[in-house]
Design a protein around this motif. Structure first.
Motif, mmCIF file in Angstrom:
data_model
loop_
_atom_site.group_PDB
_atom_site.id
_atom_site.type_symbol
_atom_site.label_atom_id
_atom_site.label_comp_id
_atom_site.label_asym_id
_atom_site.label_seq_id
_atom_site.Cartn_x
_atom_site.Cartn_y
_atom_site.Cartn_z
ATOM 1 N N GLY A 77 -22.917 -20.310 24.542
ATOM 2 C CA GLY A 77 -23.724 -20.477 25.904
ATOM 3 C C GLY A 77 -23.597 -19.170 26.486
ATOM 4 N N ARG A 78 -22.619 -18.581 26.546
ATOM 5 C CA ARG A 78 -22.471 -17.169 27.194
ATOM 6 C C ARG A 78 -23.323 -16.210 26.479
ATOM 7 N N THR A 79 -23.372 -15.949 25.253
ATOM 8 C CA THR A 79 -24.136 -15.167 24.438
ATOM 9 C C THR A 79 -25.795 -15.263 24.844
ATOM 10 N N MET A 80 -26.148 -16.506 24.788
ATOM 11 C CA MET A 80 -27.467 -16.990 24.826
ATOM 12 C C MET A 80 -27.857 -16.516 26.512
ATOM 13 N N ALA A 81 -26.958 -16.633 27.430
ATOM 14 C CA ALA A 81 -27.354 -16.380 28.835
ATOM 15 C C ALA A 81 -27.412 -14.740 28.850
ATOM 16 N N TYR A 82 -26.715 -13.982 28.160
ATOM 17 C CA TYR A 82 -26.886 -12.710 28.425
ATOM 18 C C TYR A 82 -27.994 -12.138 27.787
ATOM 19 N N VAL A 83 -28.238 -12.506 26.663
ATOM 20 C CA VAL A 83 -29.465 -12.263 25.937
ATOM 21 C C VAL A 83 -30.625 -12.566 26.920
ATOM 22 N N ASN A 84 -30.730 -13.456 27.210
ATOM 23 C CA ASN A 84 -32.202 -13.962 28.082
ATOM 24 C C ASN A 84 -32.206 -13.362 29.517
ATOM 25 N N LEU A 85 -31.062 -13.110 30.030
ATOM 26 C CA LEU A 85 -31.118 -12.082 31.211
ATOM 27 C C LEU A 85 -31.614 -10.912 30.784
ATOM 28 N N ALA A 86 -31.172 -10.105 29.648
ATOM 29 C CA ALA A 86 -31.512 -8.975 29.523
ATOM 30 C C ALA A 86 -33.152 -8.972 29.056
ATOM 31 N N ALA A 87 -33.612 -10.072 28.560
ATOM 32 C CA ALA A 87 -35.035 -10.065 28.296
ATOM 33 C C ALA A 87 -35.843 -10.124 29.558
ATOM 34 N N TYR A 88 -35.321 -10.909 30.651
ATOM 35 C CA TYR A 88 -35.939 -11.248 31.816
ATOM 36 C C TYR A 88 -36.086 -9.889 32.692
ATOM 37 N N ALA A 90 -35.910 -7.007 31.623
ATOM 38 C CA ALA A 90 -36.825 -5.955 30.495
ATOM 39 C C ALA A 90 -38.241 -6.017 30.989
ATOM 40 N N MET A 91 -38.528 -7.125 31.197
ATOM 41 C CA MET A 91 -40.072 -7.219 31.384
ATOM 42 C C MET A 91 -40.580 -6.805 32.941
ATOM 43 N N LEU A 92 -39.655 -6.508 33.839
ATOM 44 C CA LEU A 92 -39.846 -6.667 35.231
ATOM 45 C C LEU A 92 -41.075 -5.464 35.517
ATOM 46 N N PRO A 93 -40.685 -4.296 35.124
ATOM 47 C CA PRO A 93 -41.547 -3.240 35.364
ATOM 48 C C PRO A 93 -43.217 -3.545 35.221
ATOM 49 N N GLY A 94 -43.458 -4.405 34.129
ATOM 50 C CA GLY A 94 -44.708 -4.769 34.010
ATOM 51 C C GLY A 94 -45.361 -6.083 34.694
ATOM 52 N N HIS A 95 -44.484 -6.509 35.827
ATOM 53 C CA HIS A 95 -44.652 -7.754 36.434
ATOM 54 C C HIS A 95 -44.045 -7.797 37.876
ATOM 55 N N PRO A 96 -45.040 -6.954 38.520
ATOM 56 C CA PRO A 96 -44.293 -6.708 40.054
ATOM 57 C C PRO A 96 -44.196 -8.110 40.893
ATOM 58 N N GLU A 97 -44.904 -9.068 40.482
ATOM 59 C CA GLU A 97 -44.928 -10.516 41.138
ATOM 60 C C GLU A 97 -43.253 -10.932 41.091
ATOM 61 N N ASN A 175 -37.762 2.532 25.106
ATOM 62 C CA ASN A 175 -36.540 2.961 25.587
ATOM 63 C C ASN A 175 -35.765 2.248 26.792
ATOM 64 N N TYR A 176 -36.884 1.645 27.568
ATOM 65 C CA TYR A 176 -36.428 0.743 28.878
ATOM 66 C C TYR A 176 -35.869 -0.420 28.415
ATOM 67 N N GLY A 177 -36.329 -1.030 27.334
ATOM 68 C CA GLY A 177 -35.683 -2.340 26.786
ATOM 69 C C GLY A 177 -34.195 -2.072 26.409
ATOM 70 N N LEU A 178 -34.130 -0.704 25.587
ATOM 71 C CA LEU A 178 -32.701 -0.455 24.943
ATOM 72 C C LEU A 178 -31.576 -0.260 26.104
#
Length: 462
Positions: A77-88, A90-97, A175-178
């Motif tokens: 549960g902990r691992t899946m939470a942090y992986v998906n937090l990073a995914a979220y 990481a996409m922010l610069p392309g979605h100012p909303e 590079n941003y994702g990493l």
């Protein structure tokens, strides 16, 4: 944006592993073999500029949860939470909303340097590399054969994206994702559960001894270990309001006397077990939701599998998908911490010990008993948190076909996340490892966890 020709090229690669399911292949593999999640799913073509990117990454992670040493439900549960937090993130610069969870989840501060703007930015590239980097860091015990799949998938997606983007956009996004993965991984190190896959017990922790207390039952326990993660109660929750057991405690006072409410509650488990027999519905349900570490995705992984099977049939934007997956991860992680606070606070005896001592010395539960205290039911807490969050974000009256336990039998079908969560909960009674009070109040706790995630985290910008 990626051109349609890129999608055609992408789908011509070897990224699609599914085959058509047939009635005869549910038992084609057993739980001791390497299991690919999509072995039994209907074929699908994937668009990796959409939610399909997260779907495919989760398909890979389910196998990692199953095959990696040390991936208890807590660690999963902990691992899946942090992986998906990073995914979220990481996409922010392309979605100012959307906005960062910096300042919203406990102790997470995102430096201003990460506000790079949407120019020369591709969200799929950033998310693909953020997830890869987090998986590579957090699944340190994964077998080589499965990490080969991780690297191959990352490289396959990157190869297509690189060919369709200008060099500056591709390199900046990668590079941003990493960089986001490094930021989130460093954040994860401070929550109390860092590298918890190495050892699931604490030699300095001694269980209290009393008639009503949980005890290690070597023959019935699912793992030959000491009490599982006794220090998990001190882990940091993402949502501050979830750092509690909500004052939930057993409603039935322990007693060994036959006329007492506690004896009757235990006797219900005993009598119910007599109706759970190979081939009948209750037996199937108990085994379908067994979710034991070592040969399944675990209970948190099963919750993510429910969402993934819905998302596999309902493609949405990548940004929206990262929000939904991040909410679920936060809810499941916090739910496990809350349930552990209750478990090690009350240290309640498991049915197998009580029934053997006071009702029937030869009785055995249908499922192996987990090596941690009984109250509340962790399955009930985390699945209720899942249902609360996904009902609000994905929708009610959601048809779900759950293929995740194909070696048990035919896929189970549900009309909503809550219908699935209710079956999760009752399965623990059928399995003989929980009293009904732990199920009912476990669901109450999970609802509160989910409500806090929904009420206190704001993903959309003003």
């Amino acid at each position: 944006m990626i051109k349609k020709t890129a999608l055609v090229l992408l789908l011509s690669t070897s990224l699609i592993y599914a085959q058509q399911i047939t009635p005869g292949n549910y038992q084609a593999r057993n739980e001791t073999e390497l299991v690919e999640f999509e072995f039994v799913l209907p074929p699908k073509t994937y668009d990796f500029t959409s939610s399909d990117l997260l779907v495919k990454w989760h398909v890979i992670m389910f196998d990692l949860l199953e095959q990696s040493t040390g991936y208890t439900p807590n660690v999963a549960g902990r691992t899946m939470a942090y992986v998906n937090l990073a995914a979220y993130e990481a996409m922010l610069p392309g979605h100012p909303e959307y906005q960062s969870l910096s300042g919203q989840i406990q102790e997470y501060k995102r430096p201003e340097d990460y506000d790079v703007g949407e120019e020369y930015f591709n969200d799929a590239t950033a998310v693909n590399n953020a997830i890869f980097s987090m998986v590579d860091k957090m699944f340190a015990t994964a077998p080589y054969v499965w990490m080969e799949k991780v690297w191959a998938f990352k490289d396959s997606v990157n190869g297509v994206l690189e060919n369709q983007l200008d060099l500056v956009t591709y390199q900046k996004s990668k590079n941003y994702g990493l960089a986001i993965a490094d930021l989130i991984y460093d954040y994860s190190k401070t929550d109390g559960g860092h590298q918890s896959y190495i050892r699931s017990y604490d030699m300095n922790y001694l269980l209290p001894a009393c008639e009503a207390c949980f005890e290690i039952h070597r023959q019935a326990d699912v793992e030959n270990t000491g009490p599982l993660h006794p220090q998990w109660i001190n882990n940091r929750t993402f949502v501050a309001e979830n750092n509690t057991d909500f004052g939930i405690k057993p409603k039935v006072t322990f007693s060994k006397y036959p006329e007492s409410p506690f004896y009757k509650m235990a006797n219900e488990v005993y009598e119910e077990s007599k109706t759970v027999n190979p081939g009948n519905k209750k037996y199937v349900i108990a085994n379908f939701w067994d979710d034991a570490a070592g040969f399944t995705y675990t209970a948190p992984g099963h919750s993510f599998a429910l969402l993934t099977m819905v998302m596999r049939n309902r493609t949405i934007s990548l940004a929206e998908a990262t929000e939904i997956y991040a909410r679920l991860g936060i809810a499941v992680n916090d739910a496990i911490i809350c349930s552990w606070k209750g478990k090690y606070k009350h240290n309640l005896i498991r049915p197998v010990a009580y029934i053997n001592r006071y009702i029937d010395s030869a009785w055995e539960p249908k499922l192996l008993t987990p090596p941690f205290p009984e109250f509340p039911s962790g399955h009930s807490v985390q699945s209720a948190a899942m249902a609360e969050v996904l009902t609000a974000t994905v929708g009610d009256n959601q048809e779900i076909t759950d293929y995740s336990k194909f070696w048990v039998g035919e896929p189970r079908k549900f009309n909503s996340f809550w219908e699935a969560a209710d079956e999760v909960s009752i399965s623990r009674l059928y399995g003989g490892i929980h009293y009904r009070d732990a199920l009912d109040q476990g669901q109450d706790m999970g609802r509160l966890v989910g409500k806090n995630v929904l009420e206190h985290l704001k993903f959309k910008a003003d």
